[in-house]
Motif scaffolding. Structure first.
Motif, mmCIF file in Angstrom:
data_model
loop_
_atom_site.group_PDB
_atom_site.id
_atom_site.type_symbol
_atom_site.label_atom_id
_atom_site.label_comp_id
_atom_site.label_asym_id
_atom_site.label_seq_id
_atom_site.Cartn_x
_atom_site.Cartn_y
_atom_site.Cartn_z
ATOM 1 N N THR A 96 0.836 -1.204 0.000
ATOM 2 C CA THR A 96 0.000 0.000 0.000
ATOM 3 C C THR A 96 0.872 1.256 0.000
ATOM 4 N N TRP A 97 1.840 1.303 -0.902
ATOM 5 C CA TRP A 97 2.798 2.410 -0.922
ATOM 6 C C TRP A 97 2.125 3.759 -1.116
ATOM 7 N N ARG A 98 1.001 3.784 -1.815
ATOM 8 C CA ARG A 98 0.343 5.056 -2.136
ATOM 9 C C ARG A 98 -0.155 5.799 -0.893
ATOM 10 N N THR A 99 -0.406 5.085 0.170
ATOM 11 C CA THR A 99 -0.932 5.707 1.393
ATOM 12 C C THR A 99 -0.012 5.504 2.596
ATOM 13 N N HIS A 100 1.176 4.984 2.357
ATOM 14 C CA HIS A 100 2.124 4.713 3.447
ATOM 15 C C HIS A 100 3.018 5.936 3.625
ATOM 16 N N GLY B 297 9.135 3.614 9.402
ATOM 17 C CA GLY B 297 9.072 3.819 7.974
ATOM 18 C C GLY B 297 7.822 4.573 7.559
ATOM 19 N N PRO B 298 7.776 4.970 6.280
ATOM 20 C CA PRO B 298 8.797 4.700 5.270
ATOM 21 C C PRO B 298 10.043 5.565 5.454
ATOM 22 N N LEU B 299 11.189 4.990 5.083
ATOM 23 C CA LEU B 299 12.460 5.704 5.190
ATOM 24 C C LEU B 299 12.839 6.386 3.883
ATOM 25 N N CYS B 300 11.945 6.320 2.900
ATOM 26 C CA CYS B 300 12.167 6.954 1.601
ATOM 27 C C CYS B 300 10.889 6.796 0.799
ATOM 28 N N HIS B 301 10.895 7.267 -0.424
ATOM 29 C CA HIS B 301 9.774 7.044 -1.332
ATOM 30 C C HIS B 301 10.027 5.840 -2.228
ATOM 31 N N GLY B 302 11.279 5.628 -2.587
ATOM 32 C CA GLY B 302 11.610 4.485 -3.435
ATOM 33 C C GLY B 302 12.981 3.936 -3.111
ATOM 34 N N VAL B 303 13.130 2.622 -3.290
ATOM 35 C CA VAL B 303 14.406 1.931 -3.114
ATOM 36 C C VAL B 303 14.936 1.577 -4.496
ATOM 37 N N ILE B 304 16.132 2.041 -4.813
ATOM 38 C CA ILE B 304 16.743 1.753 -6.105
ATOM 39 C C ILE B 304 17.693 0.579 -5.916
ATOM 40 N N ALA B 305 17.284 -0.588 -6.433
ATOM 41 C CA ALA B 305 18.043 -1.815 -6.225
ATOM 42 C C ALA B 305 19.225 -1.884 -7.187
ATOM 43 N N LYS B 306 20.113 -2.819 -6.915
ATOM 44 C CA LYS B 306 21.300 -2.964 -7.755
ATOM 45 C C LYS B 306 20.943 -3.361 -9.188
ATOM 46 N N ASP B 307 19.808 -4.022 -9.383
ATOM 47 C CA ASP B 307 19.428 -4.421 -10.738
ATOM 48 C C ASP B 307 18.709 -3.311 -11.496
ATOM 49 N N GLY B 308 18.575 -2.143 -10.877
ATOM 50 C CA GLY B 308 17.946 -1.012 -11.547
ATOM 51 C C GLY B 308 16.459 -0.878 -11.324
ATOM 52 N N ARG B 309 15.849 -1.837 -10.666
ATOM 53 C CA ARG B 309 14.422 -1.711 -10.367
ATOM 54 C C ARG B 309 14.227 -0.710 -9.239
ATOM 55 N N VAL B 310 13.129 0.029 -9.322
ATOM 56 C CA VAL B 310 12.818 1.013 -8.296
ATOM 57 C C VAL B 310 11.561 0.544 -7.559
ATOM 58 N N HIS B 311 11.728 0.222 -6.284
ATOM 59 C CA HIS B 311 10.644 -0.298 -5.452
ATOM 60 C C HIS B 311 10.011 0.867 -4.699
ATOM 61 N N LEU B 312 8.785 1.215 -5.067
ATOM 62 C CA LEU B 312 8.084 2.305 -4.400
ATOM 63 C C LEU B 312 7.519 1.806 -3.083
ATOM 64 N N VAL B 313 7.910 2.455 -1.970
ATOM 65 C CA VAL B 313 7.516 1.983 -0.640
ATOM 66 C C VAL B 313 6.685 3.014 0.120
ATOM 67 N N GLY B 314 6.609 4.245 -0.362
ATOM 68 C CA GLY B 314 5.834 5.251 0.345
ATOM 69 C C GLY B 314 5.508 6.433 -0.535
ATOM 70 N N HIS B 315 4.512 7.182 -0.100
ATOM 71 C CA HIS B 315 4.145 8.413 -0.813
ATOM 72 C C HIS B 315 3.628 9.404 0.219
ATOM 73 N N GLY B 316 4.358 10.495 0.367
ATOM 74 C CA GLY B 316 4.052 11.475 1.398
ATOM 75 C C GLY B 316 5.302 11.721 2.214
ATOM 76 N N ARG B 317 5.112 12.192 3.410
ATOM 77 C CA ARG B 317 6.257 12.453 4.281
ATOM 78 C C ARG B 317 6.958 11.140 4.624
ATOM 79 N N ALA B 318 8.290 11.130 4.512
ATOM 80 C CA ALA B 318 9.084 9.936 4.807
ATOM 81 C C ALA B 318 10.293 10.332 5.647
ATOM 82 N N ASN B 319 10.750 9.421 6.484
ATOM 83 C CA ASN B 319 11.887 9.674 7.369
ATOM 84 C C ASN B 319 13.205 9.428 6.635
ATOM 85 N N HIS B 320 13.595 10.346 5.769
ATOM 86 C CA HIS B 320 14.815 10.105 4.999
ATOM 87 C C HIS B 320 15.839 11.222 5.092
#
Length: 299
Positions: free
Chosen positions: A26-30, A70-93
């Protein structure tokens, strides 16, 4: 300065820039919006995670810790280049940072030294954590660096910013060292070059002609230099780079031996083996690549 993009607009902007996105739960509301404002936003901040392993990294960045939820960011950029969206809004980063740096980001000028920590960055920056140990030894694959470039360019395009709106955590908060392993000046140069190129056209997709691509794959390895024998080669090479199968340096429009080897790895990833994984594109494997990276295939 701008209102943050909606979750849907953020997703569209990333995909339009060629980013391979993974939507996590539920990244859109996390978010941490109950702790304070989210926006107006002024830029993009890049971090490294000091973790190893994509699944674990994504989980930590989504859930956080007892001392830092969390979330500690909006997206995690993995080593393979995929971007994992984990939050949207204020994040602890971002934490508290330097007001002079914020002023420079807003004005899109050279950054001063960060020697204060008095301004809330969590309200003012998009944040992307990059999977890396941060020890100066852990490598930064080309696919990951390209994803950082694409993510940053996507948000800059959406807001009308230039590359000086992208900063590292080490440029914001005294004592921070991330991201370690590449320089933000070099990354901003890459982002600037991407922004100078033609922006993606809304509602349109690149088209790759299979017969022309196959001809290039058969002809180019024997050709001297790096002739761009068919423009669609670049589209396919960019997808292979995003998949972590081809080095960024070989995204040159020449379907040479490195691209043939990379495409063979893609075919094996699709389940082919032996002569069916010879690095010469076939319709089924190319269609799968196209579906993942936003281009169309014709005969």
């Amino acid at each position: 300065m701008a209102d943050p993009l909606s979750a849907s607009a953020l997703l569209d902007a990333l995909r339009a820039e060629g980013v391979t996105v993974v939507e996590v739960g539920t990244w859109r509301t996390h978010n941490r919006n109950h702790k304070g404002a989210w926006g107006p936003v002024h830029g993009v901040m890049i971090h490294h995670t000091v973790t190893q392993g994509t699944d674990r990294t994504v989980q930590i960045c989504r859930d956080g810790y007892a001392s830092l939820p969390g979330p500690l960011c909006h997206g995690v950029i993995a080593k393979d280049g995929r971007v994992h969206l984990v939050g949207h809004g204020r994040a602890n980063h971002a934490g508290l940072g330097d007001p002079d740096v914020l002023d420079a980001v807003i004005a899109e000028r050279l950054l001063p030294a960060d020697d204060q920590a008095t301004v809330d960055g969590n309200a003012r920056f998009y944040g992307f954590e990059c999977e890396n140990l941060g020890d100066g030894e852990d490598p930064w694959p080309d696919a990951q660096l390209t994803a950082i470039e694409r993510v940053s360019a996507a948000l800059c395009r959406a807001h009308g910013w230039n590359q000086r709106s992208v900063i590292g955590h080490l440029e914001w908060q005294p004592g921070k060292i991330d991201p370690r392993g590449f320089t933000m000046d070099a990354m901003r140069s890459r982002i600037g070059a991407r922004l100078a190129a033609k922006a993606p056209s809304a509602g349109t997709k690149p088209v790759v002609v299979l017969s022309k691509l196959v001809a290039a794959a058969k002809k180019n390895p024997a050709a001297k230099g790096t002739p761009v024998t068919y423009a669609g080669v670049r589209t396919v090479e960019a997808a292979l780079v995003a998949e972590g199968l081809l080095a960024y340096a070989y995204n040159d429009g020449h379907f040479g031996t490195s691209t043939v080897a990379a495409y063979a790895r893609w075919q094996r990833r699709c389940g082919y083996s032996g002569r069916d994984a010879d690095g010469i594109p076939g319709r089924a494997s190319l269609a799968r690549l196209a579906a993942r990276h936003g281009f169309d295939v014709t005969s």
